[in-house]
Design a protein around this motif. Structure first.
Motif, mmCIF file in Angstrom:
data_model
loop_
_atom_site.group_PDB
_atom_site.id
_atom_site.type_symbol
_atom_site.label_atom_id
_atom_site.label_comp_id
_atom_site.label_asym_id
_atom_site.label_seq_id
_atom_site.Cartn_x
_atom_site.Cartn_y
_atom_site.Cartn_z
ATOM 1 N N PRO A 133 0.851 -1.190 0.000
ATOM 2 C CA PRO A 133 0.000 0.000 0.000
ATOM 3 C C PRO A 133 0.897 1.255 0.000
ATOM 4 N N ALA A 134 0.775 2.061 -1.043
ATOM 5 C CA ALA A 134 1.641 3.245 -1.186
ATOM 6 C C ALA A 134 0.802 4.446 -1.626
ATOM 7 N N ALA A 135 -0.457 4.475 -1.188
ATOM 8 C CA ALA A 135 -1.365 5.540 -1.638
ATOM 9 C C ALA A 135 -1.606 6.588 -0.554
ATOM 10 N N GLY A 136 -0.744 6.582 0.467
ATOM 11 C CA GLY A 136 -0.920 7.563 1.548
ATOM 12 C C GLY A 136 -0.302 8.900 1.189
ATOM 13 N N GLY A 156 -7.013 3.353 -2.352
ATOM 14 C CA GLY A 156 -8.279 3.925 -1.893
ATOM 15 C C GLY A 156 -8.102 4.953 -0.796
ATOM 16 N N ARG A 157 -9.231 5.301 -0.166
ATOM 17 C CA ARG A 157 -9.237 6.398 0.806
ATOM 18 C C ARG A 157 -8.423 6.054 2.064
ATOM 19 N N ASP A 189 4.134 -2.115 4.340
ATOM 20 C CA ASP A 189 4.025 -0.654 4.185
ATOM 21 C C ASP A 189 5.137 -0.118 3.288
ATOM 22 N N ALA A 190 4.765 0.778 2.373
ATOM 23 C CA ALA A 190 5.759 1.422 1.509
ATOM 24 C C ALA A 190 6.745 2.255 2.320
ATOM 25 N N ALA A 191 6.341 2.619 3.525
ATOM 26 C CA ALA A 191 7.161 3.523 4.343
ATOM 27 C C ALA A 191 8.021 2.772 5.362
ATOM 28 N N ALA A 224 -0.152 -0.274 -4.654
ATOM 29 C CA ALA A 224 -1.362 0.569 -4.747
ATOM 30 C C ALA A 224 -0.950 2.026 -4.571
ATOM 31 N N LYS A 259 5.977 10.457 1.988
ATOM 32 C CA LYS A 259 7.197 9.847 2.540
ATOM 33 C C LYS A 259 7.743 8.702 1.691
ATOM 34 N N GLN A 260 6.862 7.918 1.050
ATOM 35 C CA GLN A 260 7.348 6.769 0.273
ATOM 36 C C GLN A 260 8.148 7.215 -0.946
ATOM 37 N N ARG A 274 -5.897 3.028 4.201
ATOM 38 C CA ARG A 274 -4.903 1.991 3.898
ATOM 39 C C ARG A 274 -5.570 0.663 3.524
ATOM 40 N N SER A 325 -6.731 0.466 0.062
ATOM 41 C CA SER A 325 -5.611 0.292 -0.882
ATOM 42 C C SER A 325 -5.159 -1.164 -0.919
ATOM 43 N N LYS A 366 8.507 2.506 10.801
ATOM 44 C CA LYS A 366 7.718 3.123 9.721
ATOM 45 C C LYS A 366 8.067 4.607 9.708
HETATM 46 O O1 C5P Z 1 -0.253 6.713 6.993
HETATM 47 P P1 C5P Z 1 0.365 5.426 7.436
HETATM 48 O O2 C5P Z 1 1.786 5.578 7.865
HETATM 49 O O3 C5P Z 1 -0.431 4.631 8.405
HETATM 50 O O4 C5P Z 1 0.403 4.543 6.101
HETATM 51 C C1 C5P Z 1 0.911 3.224 6.086
HETATM 52 C C2 C5P Z 1 1.036 2.752 4.639
HETATM 53 O O5 C5P Z 1 -0.267 2.717 4.042
HETATM 54 C C3 C5P Z 1 1.882 3.689 3.790
HETATM 55 O O6 C5P Z 1 2.705 2.877 2.959
HETATM 56 C C4 C5P Z 1 0.854 4.477 2.984
HETATM 57 O O7 C5P Z 1 1.314 4.920 1.720
HETATM 58 C C5 C5P Z 1 -0.254 3.444 2.823
HETATM 59 N N1 C5P Z 1 -1.592 4.020 2.605
HETATM 60 C C6 C5P Z 1 -2.312 3.661 1.445
HETATM 61 N N2 C5P Z 1 -3.549 4.193 1.211
HETATM 62 C C7 C5P Z 1 -4.098 5.092 2.059
HETATM 63 C C8 C5P Z 1 -3.403 5.461 3.248
HETATM 64 C C9 C5P Z 1 -2.142 4.896 3.489
HETATM 65 O O8 C5P Z 1 -1.823 2.863 0.640
HETATM 66 N N3 C5P Z 1 -5.295 5.612 1.780
#
Ligand code: C5P
Length: 232
Positions: free
Chosen positions: A11-14, A80-81, A108-110, A55, A25-26, A83, A86, A215
């Motif tokens: 998941p990399a959509a944050g 998506g909206r 996590d991408a981070a 994602a 950050k990713q 984690r 996603s 993270k």
């Molecule tokens: O924001 P947080 O540190 O909890 O995010 C953890 C991971 O989830 C990150 O790799 C972030 O890119 C991803 N993420 C995502 N979709 C979102 C929110 C977070 O893929 N809507």
């Protein structure tokens, strides 16, 4: 039955708002690499994957800068909206290729500092498990609980059976997809894959991991991650 294969969902959509940067950050740079590329390569260098999906946000202008985007074995999908949305989008994009019994690592991408020993231990400990589990580390600090709207301490919480959930988390593809779909359609909060699986009545297995699998969350974490990676 065929031998289960291993897939990776990132998941990399944050947007990483706590980094106070226009660049999530990713997509920040660490030791000459983008953090997303580091997070992926620490897994691809250690285990054999059937495939990997990342994602990303629909309006993401940075994905094309990654090494991952040029790798044929890695695909991307729209996240998506939250984690969990996603992660579910990533799982759905594997639908035509993954079997119910296959394994999915979600990372996590981070988190660029995953140690190969932790990943190998996770995969080998869970290989015979019916459901899956996660890397986690025991809570080391004393925990205080405050009341709503106050910083007055109400209670010291017993930490003896408490763990901090990390990633990768590793679950059977079918169980995880069904659990996330059920939790999201019921509007229940899902902060990690294990919580969705727990809500479905399963007991994910904890595999103890290193506490330095951090993270990236705030700017100071970049210097810490730089130091940690210099020691691996
Ligand atoms: O924001 P947080 O540190 O909890 O995010 C953890 C991971 O989830 C990150 O790799 C972030 O890119 C991803 N993420 C995502 N979709 C979102 C929110 C977070 O893929 N809507």
């Amino acid at each position: 039955m065929t031998t289960p294969r291993l897939w990776l969902v990132i998941p990399a959509a944050g947007s990483g708002q706590r980094m106070h940067s226009s660049r999530p950050k990713q997509y920040q740079s660490l030791r000459g690499n983008l953090i997303l590329d580091l997070a992926i390569s620490r897994i691809t260098a250690t285990v054999t994957l059937a495939g990997c999906v990342v994602a990303i946000r629909p309006d993401d202008p940075w994905w094309g800068e990654t090494r991952a985007s040029k790798d044929d074995r890695i695909t991307c999908c729209t996240g998506g909206r939250e984690r969990a949305d996603s992660v579910l989008a990533g799982l759905q994009s594997l639908q035509a290729r993954a079997e119910e019994n296959d394994w999915v690592l979600v990372h996590d991408a981070a988190r660029p500092c995953l140690h190969p020993d932790d990943l190998n231990r996770l995969v080998s400990r869970l290989s015979d498990h019916g459901v899956g589990g996660l890397l986690a580390t025991p809570v080391a600090d004393t925990l205080k609980k405050t009341g709503a709207g106050t910083l007055d301490v109400q209670e010291t919480v017993d930490r003896s059976h408490l763990w901090r959930a990390l990633t990768p988390q590793m679950f059977r593809y079918g169980i995880l997809k069904t659990a996330l779909q059920a939790a999201l359609s019921a509007g229940r909060p899902v902060t990690d894959e294990a919580s969705a699986v727990e809500q479905s009545g399963y007991f994910p297995c904890i595999v103890e991991g290193r506490p330095d699998n951090i993270k990236i969350t705030v700017p100071a974490d970049l210097a810490l991650a730089d130091f940690l990676l210099s020691r691996f």
